[in-house]
Scaffold this motif. Structure first.
Motif, PDB file in Angstrom:
ATOM      1  N   UNK A 193       0.908  -1.059   0.042  1.00  0.00           N
ATOM      2  CA  UNK A 193      -0.029   0.205  -0.018  1.00  0.00           C
ATOM      3  C   UNK A 193       0.822   1.356  -0.013  1.00  0.00           C
ATOM      4  N   UNK A 194       2.061   1.219   0.707  1.00  0.00           N
ATOM      5  CA  UNK A 194       2.770   2.332   0.982  1.00  0.00           C
ATOM      6  C   UNK A 194       3.612   2.597  -0.470  1.00  0.00           C
ATOM      7  N   UNK A 195       4.114   1.439  -1.225  1.00  0.00           N
ATOM      8  CA  UNK A 195       4.605   1.614  -2.505  1.00  0.00           C
ATOM      9  C   UNK A 195       3.595   2.317  -3.600  1.00  0.00           C
ATOM     10  N   UNK A 196       2.448   1.855  -3.406  1.00  0.00           N
ATOM     11  CA  UNK A 196       1.325   2.591  -4.485  1.00  0.00           C
ATOM     12  C   UNK A 196       1.219   3.909  -4.034  1.00  0.00           C
ATOM     13  N   UNK A 197       1.152   4.385  -2.685  1.00  0.00           N
ATOM     14  CA  UNK A 197       1.170   5.819  -2.412  1.00  0.00           C
ATOM     15  C   UNK A 197       2.283   6.537  -2.893  1.00  0.00           C
ATOM     16  N   UNK A 198       3.339   5.900  -2.673  1.00  0.00           N
ATOM     17  CA  UNK A 198       4.374   6.956  -2.955  1.00  0.00           C
ATOM     18  C   UNK A 198       4.564   6.836  -4.517  1.00  0.00           C
ATOM     19  N   UNK A 199       4.239   5.992  -5.320  1.00  0.00           N
ATOM     20  CA  UNK A 199       4.160   6.122  -6.950  1.00  0.00           C
ATOM     21  C   UNK A 199       3.176   7.190  -7.030  1.00  0.00           C
ATOM     22  N   UNK A 200       1.879   7.052  -6.446  1.00  0.00           N
ATOM     23  CA  UNK A 200       0.819   8.192  -6.700  1.00  0.00           C
ATOM     24  C   UNK A 200       1.635   9.764  -6.003  1.00  0.00           C
ATOM     25  N   UNK A 201       2.298   9.765  -5.142  1.00  0.00           N
ATOM     26  CA  UNK A 201       2.720  10.788  -4.547  1.00  0.00           C
ATOM     27  C   UNK A 201       3.903  11.350  -5.414  1.00  0.00           C
ATOM     28  N   UNK A 202       4.737  10.655  -6.151  1.00  0.00           N
ATOM     29  CA  UNK A 202       5.669  11.044  -6.923  1.00  0.00           C
ATOM     30  C   UNK A 202       5.260  11.474  -8.262  1.00  0.00           C
ATOM     31  N   UNK A 210       7.049  23.175 -10.897  1.00  0.00           N
ATOM     32  CA  UNK A 210       8.198  23.007 -10.110  1.00  0.00           C
ATOM     33  C   UNK A 210       8.486  24.236  -9.055  1.00  0.00           C
ATOM     34  N   UNK A 211       7.949  25.231  -9.449  1.00  0.00           N
ATOM     35  CA  UNK A 211       8.185  26.364  -8.337  1.00  0.00           C
ATOM     36  C   UNK A 211       7.123  26.392  -7.109  1.00  0.00           C
ATOM     37  N   UNK A 212       6.220  25.429  -7.220  1.00  0.00           N
ATOM     38  CA  UNK A 212       5.270  25.279  -6.251  1.00  0.00           C
ATOM     39  C   UNK A 212       5.441  23.967  -5.242  1.00  0.00           C
ATOM     40  N   UNK A 213       5.974  24.273  -4.134  1.00  0.00           N
ATOM     41  CA  UNK A 213       6.202  23.150  -3.224  1.00  0.00           C
ATOM     42  C   UNK A 213       5.051  23.079  -2.233  1.00  0.00           C
ATOM     43  N   UNK A 214       4.307  23.952  -1.977  1.00  0.00           N
ATOM     44  CA  UNK A 214       3.236  23.957  -0.911  1.00  0.00           C
ATOM     45  C   UNK A 214       3.783  24.135   0.240  1.00  0.00           C
ATOM     46  N   UNK A 215       2.962  23.898   1.417  1.00  0.00           N
ATOM     47  CA  UNK A 215       3.372  24.006   2.686  1.00  0.00           C
ATOM     48  C   UNK A 215       4.325  23.029   2.875  1.00  0.00           C
ATOM     49  N   UNK A 216       5.429  23.423   3.792  1.00  0.00           N
ATOM     50  CA  UNK A 216       6.380  22.319   4.166  1.00  0.00           C
ATOM     51  C   UNK A 216       5.887  21.379   5.353  1.00  0.00           C
ATOM     52  N   UNK A 249       6.189  14.981   1.000  1.00  0.00           N
ATOM     53  CA  UNK A 249       7.740  14.703   1.465  1.00  0.00           C
ATOM     54  C   UNK A 249       8.711  14.524   0.218  1.00  0.00           C
ATOM     55  N   UNK A 250       8.067  14.028  -0.988  1.00  0.00           N
ATOM     56  CA  UNK A 250       8.870  14.009  -2.137  1.00  0.00           C
ATOM     57  C   UNK A 250       9.286  15.347  -2.905  1.00  0.00           C
ATOM     58  N   UNK A 251       8.215  16.452  -2.768  1.00  0.00           N
ATOM     59  CA  UNK A 251       8.451  17.607  -3.075  1.00  0.00           C
ATOM     60  C   UNK A 251       9.643  18.416  -2.468  1.00  0.00           C
ATOM     61  N   UNK A 252       9.483  18.450  -0.890  1.00  0.00           N
ATOM     62  CA  UNK A 252      10.457  19.036  -0.272  1.00  0.00           C
ATOM     63  C   UNK A 252      11.813  18.226  -0.223  1.00  0.00           C
TER      64      UNK A 252
END
Length: 210
Positions: free
Chosen positions: A133-142, A150-156, A205-208
């Motif tokens: 489940x985590x691997x699937x969420x990580x793929x979706x998160x990436x 690229x300039x938008x990271x959102x809130x840390x 987490x991936x963005x930051x």
């Protein structure tokens, strides 16, 4: 009797220090720490990891093996169940920090043995299911992170990757949001956000981290 903590992290932005801190906060007095860093619990079984092999050599009858949770031993059902049974057959007691589980091979009562073995099977199966489940969420998160400007990271994020993994593991074991918040030091609102949208939590987490 020697108490050995086995710690494992699979990514370079994690450290094993956190796992020792958790164990000591739970009341364990650790004599030795054996740690594998940057090693997957899915693709590499315990006996094939550099420090995993050392662990098999070190443990003796009467020793206590402490792990944050069974997923540190592995994320594969067959590997985890066989590993715990091998250690119990040697007279090693296996204990987890999360949920304070104890697996002891010394009992001869058939009912206690059945309950113990069922718990081992359930936790090993849960570890594998969580990994998938985590691997699937990580793929979706990436993918979600890539899809943003690229300039938008959102809130840390107010949590680290280690805390995120800890939250996911504890929620997967059925702990309440309040209990997870207390154990991880995060707010209940943060736990709710992670619980309700793990993909976005992984994306943040991936963005930051990039």
């Amino acid at each position: 009797m020697t108490t050995i903590l086995y710690a494992r992290v699979s990514t370079t932005d994690q450290t094993t220090v956190h796992q020792r801190t958790q164990a000591e906060a739970a009341g364990f007095k650790i004599d030795h720490v054996v740690a594998d860093e940057g090693v997957s619990g899915v693709s590499t079984v315990l006996a094939e990891r550099p420090q995993g092999r050392r662990l098999f050599d070190m443990l003796r009858k009467g020793d206590v093996l402490v792990v944050r949770w069974v997923d540190r031993l592995g994320r594969n059902y067959q590997d985890v169940t066989e590993t715990i049974r091998t250690f119990m057959a040697r007279g090693v007691i296996v204990k987890t920090v999360i949920n304070a589980m104890t697996f002891d091979g010394s009992t001869t009562d058939p009912v206690q043995m059945a309950v113990r073995d069922a718990l081992i099977a359930f936790m090993a199966a849960t570890a594998q299911a969580q990994a998938e489940a985590t691997k699937e969420a990580q793929r979706g998160g990436i993918e979600l992170a890539k899809g943003r400007d690229d300039a938008y990271l959102g809130r840390k994020p107010s949590y680290t990757r280690q805390q995120l993994d800890d939250v996911v593991a504890r929620l997967g074991m059925g702990e309440t949001v309040q209990a997870v918040a207390k154990a991880t030091g995060l707010s209940r609102q943060t736990i709710y956000r992670i619980r309700d949208n793990q993909t976005e939590a992984q994306a943040a987490i991936t963005r930051w981290a990039s």
